[in-house]
Write a protein that holds these residues in place. Structure first.
Motif, PDB file in Angstrom:
ATOM      1  N   ILE A  31       0.520  -0.989   0.547  1.00 51.01           N
ATOM      2  CA  ILE A  31      -0.530   0.178  -0.146  1.00 51.01           C
ATOM      3  C   ILE A  31       0.728   1.318   0.123  1.00 51.01           C
ATOM      4  O   ILE A  31       1.814   1.685   0.662  1.00 51.01           O
ATOM      5  N   VAL A  32       0.750   2.030  -1.029  1.00 54.56           N
ATOM      6  CA  VAL A  32       1.050   3.316  -1.246  1.00 54.56           C
ATOM      7  C   VAL A  32       0.989   4.472   0.220  1.00 54.56           C
ATOM      8  O   VAL A  32       1.202   5.654   0.903  1.00 54.56           O
ATOM      9  N   ARG A  33      -0.735   4.691  -0.068  1.00 51.69           N
ATOM     10  CA  ARG A  33      -1.590   5.079   0.331  1.00 51.69           C
ATOM     11  C   ARG A  33      -2.612   5.144   0.458  1.00 51.69           C
ATOM     12  O   ARG A  33      -3.122   4.538  -0.162  1.00 51.69           O
ATOM     13  N   TRP A  34      -3.825   5.580   1.525  1.00 53.40           N
ATOM     14  CA  TRP A  34      -4.856   5.124   1.805  1.00 53.40           C
ATOM     15  C   TRP A  34      -6.009   6.637   2.255  1.00 53.40           C
ATOM     16  O   TRP A  34      -4.944   7.301   3.394  1.00 53.40           O
ATOM     17  N   ALA A  35      -7.262   6.251   2.074  1.00 53.97           N
ATOM     18  CA  ALA A  35      -8.115   7.169   2.796  1.00 53.97           C
ATOM     19  C   ALA A  35      -9.070   6.879   3.050  1.00 53.97           C
ATOM     20  O   ALA A  35     -10.105   6.500   1.932  1.00 53.97           O
ATOM     21  N   VAL A  36      -9.607   7.527   3.841  1.00 57.50           N
ATOM     22  CA  VAL A  36     -11.148   6.975   3.752  1.00 57.50           C
ATOM     23  C   VAL A  36     -11.908   7.531   3.531  1.00 57.50           C
ATOM     24  O   VAL A  36     -12.270   9.379   2.864  1.00 57.50           O
ATOM     25  N   VAL A  37     -12.977   7.670   2.534  1.00 56.06           N
ATOM     26  CA  VAL A  37     -14.024   8.013   1.405  1.00 56.06           C
ATOM     27  C   VAL A  37     -14.841   8.649   1.799  1.00 56.06           C
ATOM     28  O   VAL A  37     -16.433   9.664   1.213  1.00 56.06           O
ATOM     29  N   ASP A  38     -16.103   7.239   1.775  1.00 56.81           N
ATOM     30  CA  ASP A  38     -17.115   7.331   3.073  1.00 56.81           C
ATOM     31  C   ASP A  38     -17.881   7.148   4.047  1.00 56.81           C
ATOM     32  O   ASP A  38     -16.552   5.614   3.894  1.00 56.81           O
ATOM     33  N   ILE A  39     -18.455   6.790   4.305  1.00 57.45           N
ATOM     34  CA  ILE A  39     -18.407   5.751   5.998  1.00 57.45           C
ATOM     35  C   ILE A  39     -20.569   6.012   5.946  1.00 57.45           C
ATOM     36  O   ILE A  39     -20.690   6.871   5.889  1.00 57.45           O
ATOM     37  N   GLN A  41     -23.357   3.282   7.544  1.00 60.67           N
ATOM     38  CA  GLN A  41     -23.581   2.843   8.589  1.00 60.67           C
ATOM     39  C   GLN A  41     -23.142   0.970   8.956  1.00 60.67           C
ATOM     40  O   GLN A  41     -22.280   0.749  10.135  1.00 60.67           O
ATOM     41  N   ASP A  42     -22.473   0.208   7.781  1.00 61.58           N
ATOM     42  CA  ASP A  42     -21.973  -0.566   8.229  1.00 61.58           C
ATOM     43  C   ASP A  42     -21.071  -0.738   7.168  1.00 61.58           C
ATOM     44  O   ASP A  42     -20.090  -1.868   7.603  1.00 61.58           O
ATOM     45  N   ALA A  43     -20.238   0.663   6.784  1.00 59.68           N
ATOM     46  CA  ALA A  43     -19.308  -0.427   5.925  1.00 59.68           C
ATOM     47  C   ALA A  43     -18.414   1.044   5.506  1.00 59.68           C
ATOM     48  O   ALA A  43     -19.090   1.928   5.475  1.00 59.68           O
ATOM     49  N   LEU A  44     -17.144   0.796   5.126  1.00 63.79           N
ATOM     50  CA  LEU A  44     -16.188   2.249   5.338  1.00 63.79           C
ATOM     51  C   LEU A  44     -15.671   2.171   3.844  1.00 63.79           C
ATOM     52  O   LEU A  44     -15.457   0.888   3.553  1.00 63.79           O
ATOM     53  N   SER A  45     -15.773   3.067   3.020  1.00 65.87           N
ATOM     54  CA  SER A  45     -15.105   3.020   1.637  1.00 65.87           C
ATOM     55  C   SER A  45     -13.510   3.654   1.791  1.00 65.87           C
ATOM     56  O   SER A  45     -13.870   4.981   2.339  1.00 65.87           O
ATOM     57  N   VAL A  46     -12.544   2.432   1.334  1.00 61.53           N
ATOM     58  CA  VAL A  46     -11.345   3.516   1.514  1.00 61.53           C
ATOM     59  C   VAL A  46     -10.665   3.333   0.095  1.00 61.53           C
ATOM     60  O   VAL A  46     -10.851   2.494  -0.553  1.00 61.53           O
ATOM     61  N   SER A  47     -10.038   5.001  -0.291  1.00 59.96           N
ATOM     62  CA  SER A  47     -10.224   4.809  -1.173  1.00 59.96           C
ATOM     63  C   SER A  47      -8.209   4.144  -1.033  1.00 59.96           C
ATOM     64  O   SER A  47      -7.036   5.111  -0.318  1.00 59.96           O
ATOM     65  N   VAL A  48      -7.387   3.782  -2.020  1.00 57.14           N
ATOM     66  CA  VAL A  48      -6.371   2.795  -1.920  1.00 57.14           C
ATOM     67  C   VAL A  48      -5.090   2.683  -2.620  1.00 57.14           C
ATOM     68  O   VAL A  48      -5.536   2.902  -3.832  1.00 57.14           O
TER      69      VAL A  48
END
Length: 52
Positions: A31-39, A41-48
């Motif tokens: 992994i080079v970098r990651w960021a949470v882009v959406d939260i 109720q039951d999941a996180l969307s992470v740009s990686v």
């Protein structure tokens, strides 16, 4: 080559960087970098971005 994707991981109570990185390591080890882009109720969307 570096590739980017949005990955959904299960949301837990009191999630932190360690939890997110351990879940992302199941997806890719370099992994080079990651960021949470959406939260939701039951999941996180992470740009990686990662090395393939």
């Amino acid at each position: 080559m570096i590739r980017s994707s949005v990955v959904k991981i299960k949301k837990i109570n009191n999630f932190d960087n360690i939890y997110i990185e351990s879940e992302l390591n199941k997806f890719c080890k370099d992994i080079v970098r990651w960021a949470v882009v959406d939260i939701k109720q039951d999941a996180l969307s992470v740009s990686v971005s990662y090395i393939i």
